[in-house]
Design a protein around this motif. Structure first.
Motif: not given
Length: 149
Positions: A87-108
């Protein structure tokens, strides 16, 4: 008898001139921009999932919040990701989310969702440039920098 259907309207409204949009050149640029626009009152309370929508010059057209969840997770519907991207005619994206615990390791599940969105993006020629995980104190993890994108 006449059959009636709803008319679907698709629109995108951007009021900021392209030359004034912030450019993302690194994961640090993306993380700083995301952290600046994150709800600081809730970043350590619950997970949220957002995406940066970029044009072909890696300038940020906007930030879209896909979901707000619980303490240990949030749901993301890939169909909504691409409804917004197209809808926004976007060519690329960057995904993002936060970990409230502060742990920066991505989960499975984080890795699996990223891969699912990346595969879907290929069908539409949409590049997934990165997936950033933010901590409440502004530290971040970059899937791209770590070589797992």
């Amino acid at each position: 008898m006449e059959t009636k259907v709803n008319e679907i309207a698709i629109s995108y409204s951007g009021s900021i001139k392209t030359k004034l949009l912030p450019k993302v050149s690194s994961s640090r640029d993306a993380a700083n921009l995301l952290y600046k626009h994150w709800d600081k009152q809730n970043i350590e309370l619950y997970e949220s999932f957002k995406m940066l929508l970029l044009n072909n010059s890696n300038k940020v057209k906007g930030i879209y919040t896909l979901s707000k969840g619980g303490i240990t997770g949030t749901l993301v519907d890939v169909r909504i990701v691409f409804a917004v991207v197209l809808k926004s005619v976007t060519t690329s994206i960057i995904l993002a989310h936060n970990h409230p615990s502060g742990t920066l390791k991505p989960s499975q599940p984080d890795k699996m969702l990223t891969e699912k969105i990346k595969k879907a993006g290929k069908l539409f020629d949409i590049k997934i440039l990165d997936h950033i995980i933010l901590s409440p104190d502004g530290e971040y993890f970059s899937f791209a920098d770590d070589g797992i994108l």
